[in-house]
Design a protein around this motif. Structure first.
Motif, PDB file in Angstrom:
ATOM      1  N   ILE A  81       0.835  -1.204   0.000  1.00  0.00           N
ATOM      2  CA  ILE A  81       0.000   0.000   0.000  1.00  0.00           C
ATOM      3  C   ILE A  81       0.870   1.254   0.000  1.00  0.00           C
ATOM      4  N   ALA A  82       2.007   1.222   0.720  1.00  0.00           N
ATOM      5  CA  ALA A  82       2.920   2.367   0.714  1.00  0.00           C
ATOM      6  C   ALA A  82       3.470   2.603  -0.694  1.00  0.00           C
ATOM      7  N   HIS A  83       3.806   1.528  -1.384  1.00  0.00           N
ATOM      8  CA  HIS A  83       4.291   1.649  -2.760  1.00  0.00           C
ATOM      9  C   HIS A  83       3.201   2.214  -3.665  1.00  0.00           C
ATOM     10  N   LEU A  84       1.969   1.735  -3.504  1.00  0.00           N
ATOM     11  CA  LEU A  84       0.850   2.198  -4.312  1.00  0.00           C
ATOM     12  C   LEU A  84       0.596   3.685  -4.107  1.00  0.00           C
ATOM     13  N   SER A  85       0.827   4.180  -2.917  1.00  0.00           N
ATOM     14  CA  SER A  85       0.547   5.578  -2.591  1.00  0.00           C
ATOM     15  C   SER A  85       1.625   6.536  -3.079  1.00  0.00           C
ATOM     16  N   GLY A  86       2.728   5.987  -3.610  1.00  0.00           N
ATOM     17  CA  GLY A  86       3.837   6.843  -3.998  1.00  0.00           C
ATOM     18  C   GLY A  86       4.766   7.137  -2.842  1.00  0.00           C
ATOM     19  N   GLY A  87       4.664   6.323  -1.776  1.00  0.00           N
ATOM     20  CA  GLY A  87       5.515   6.501  -0.616  1.00  0.00           C
ATOM     21  C   GLY A  87       6.872   5.841  -0.787  1.00  0.00           C
TER      22      GLY A  87
ATOM     23  N   PHE B 122       7.832  16.728  12.320  1.00  0.00           N
ATOM     24  CA  PHE B 122       9.279  16.522  12.202  1.00  0.00           C
ATOM     25  C   PHE B 122       9.789  16.797  10.782  1.00  0.00           C
ATOM     26  N   ARG B 123       8.904  17.263   9.898  1.00  0.00           N
ATOM     27  CA  ARG B 123       9.278  17.723   8.567  1.00  0.00           C
ATOM     28  C   ARG B 123      10.054  16.670   7.777  1.00  0.00           C
ATOM     29  N   VAL B 124       9.519  15.460   7.717  1.00  0.00           N
ATOM     30  CA  VAL B 124      10.141  14.441   6.891  1.00  0.00           C
ATOM     31  C   VAL B 124       9.738  14.662   5.439  1.00  0.00           C
ATOM     32  N   PRO B 125      10.482  14.132   4.470  1.00  0.00           N
ATOM     33  CA  PRO B 125      10.114  14.296   3.055  1.00  0.00           C
ATOM     34  C   PRO B 125       8.728  13.731   2.757  1.00  0.00           C
ATOM     35  N   GLY B 126       8.140  14.198   1.657  1.00  0.00           N
ATOM     36  CA  GLY B 126       6.763  13.830   1.322  1.00  0.00           C
ATOM     37  C   GLY B 126       6.544  12.338   1.175  1.00  0.00           C
ATOM     38  N   ARG B 127       7.470  11.636   0.515  1.00  0.00           N
ATOM     39  CA  ARG B 127       7.320  10.187   0.341  1.00  0.00           C
ATOM     40  C   ARG B 127       7.370   9.478   1.694  1.00  0.00           C
TER      41      ARG B 127
ATOM     42  N   ARG C  29      -1.807  12.125  -7.045  1.00  0.00           N
ATOM     43  CA  ARG C  29      -1.259  13.441  -6.753  1.00  0.00           C
ATOM     44  C   ARG C  29       0.253  13.367  -6.578  1.00  0.00           C
ATOM     45  N   PRO C  30       0.966  14.350  -7.110  1.00  0.00           N
ATOM     46  CA  PRO C  30       2.434  14.333  -6.977  1.00  0.00           C
ATOM     47  C   PRO C  30       2.862  14.494  -5.527  1.00  0.00           C
TER      48      PRO C  30
END
Length: 304
Positions: free
Chosen positions: A100-106, A239-244, A300-301
């Protein structure tokens, strides 16, 4: 605490000792199949991106059980329902979270690392979190079942369910990589089909119980899962982690290993009361909600 007067202790699921053993075997096979697909490179995330790994662990292992306690305090559910919520929050991440994380663009590598680490830590964190937060609720006399559990016995059960199959799967991948590569895809598919058939069969056998008490647990599971997703997302944002990584931490916190919580409920509480209703429905709903979120994100990007 004052609890709503609902006699959920009459909601006893039909689940024999033989069924518990079969469920343990099915879950062990699924975990083994998941571990067959783990590569050494999957864990480079721990070394190259330790900050996001630590934040993900903080969200899932520490903040989710604490937020669950806060939600229980706010909603004041029946004692057995509250115990089910605590048990779900104490369990490690679910094996389908990686997909699911892969599917979400994570960040799929981060997802694999978090799922594996929480699984390996669960022999300690699950019984500790459950015992700590359940005792904080002070509902021993109201639940109809003794709250005291054998800490060591729960550790042994978790070792059987998750740690040993995961270790054996990783060992097979390491010692026999070509063999693991050949069987991993078919093994995972077949094991998941067997597992789903077993779960669906058990659900159908107890459909009358779920329908009868639906309005007592449905809203709680929806609210609890929403809180879990919010805990993951807000922690990552603070904690401002990157979007992915934010997407991955949100999903990892929102998907708990419902199958493990079902086995623990049957093994230690005999399927009595709202615990089984909570963990049974959570095992279904958290996948649905995460898939919906992943589908939304996939269109969404990723924000950097």
């Amino acid at each position: 605490m004052h609890f709503l007067a609902i006699d959920l202790n009459q909601a006893v699921l039909k689940f024999s000792d033989d069924n518990v053993i079969l469920l343990k075997i099915c879950l062990g096979i699924v975990m083994y199949g998941v571990a067959l697909n783990l590569h050494t490179k999957d864990f480079k995330e721990i070394l190259t991106n330790p900050r996001s790994v630590v934040i993900g662990l903080l969200s899932q292992v520490v903040l989710l059980p604490a937020a669950t306690f806060g939600l229980i305090t706010l909603l004041n559910p029946h004692p057995s329902l509250a115990l089910g919520m605590i048990l779900v929050a104490a369990c490690p991440g679910g094996p389908l979270s990686n997909f699911i994380a892969h599917l979400s663009g994570g960040n799929a590598e981060l997802s694999v690392s978090l799922t594996t680490i929480t699984t390996l830590l669960s022999s300690f964190t699950t019984p500790f979190n459950f015992a700590f937060w359940a005792n904080m609720l002070d509902i021993q006399s109201a639940s109809g079942k003794p709250l005291t559990i054998d800490f060591i016995e729960m550790v042994i059960v978790i070792l059987e369910l998750t740690i040993i199959p995961t270790f054996l799967g990783m060992l097979t991948r390491y010692r026999f990589p070509q063999f693991a590569e050949k069987i991993t895809k078919a093994f995972r598919i077949v094991s998941l089909i067997i597992f789903v058939i077993f779960i669906v069969g058990a659900f159908v056998d107890n459909l009358g119980i779920f329908v009868k008490y639906l309005f007592h647990f449905l809203g709680l599971v929806l609210a609890h899962n929403l809180v879990a997703l919010l805990v993951g997302g807000l922690t990552a944002r603070v904690f401002r982690v990157p979007g992915r990584d934010l997407r991955t931490i949100t999903i990892e916190t929102g998907i708990q290993n419902g199958s493990t919580s079902v086995v623990l409920t049957m093994a230690f509480f005999g399927g009595v009361g709202g615990m089984a209703l909570i963990v049974g429905w959570w095992a279904i709903w958290d996948m649905c909600s995460s898939l919906i979120l992943a589908f939304y994100w996939s269109k969404r990007p990723v924000k950097t």
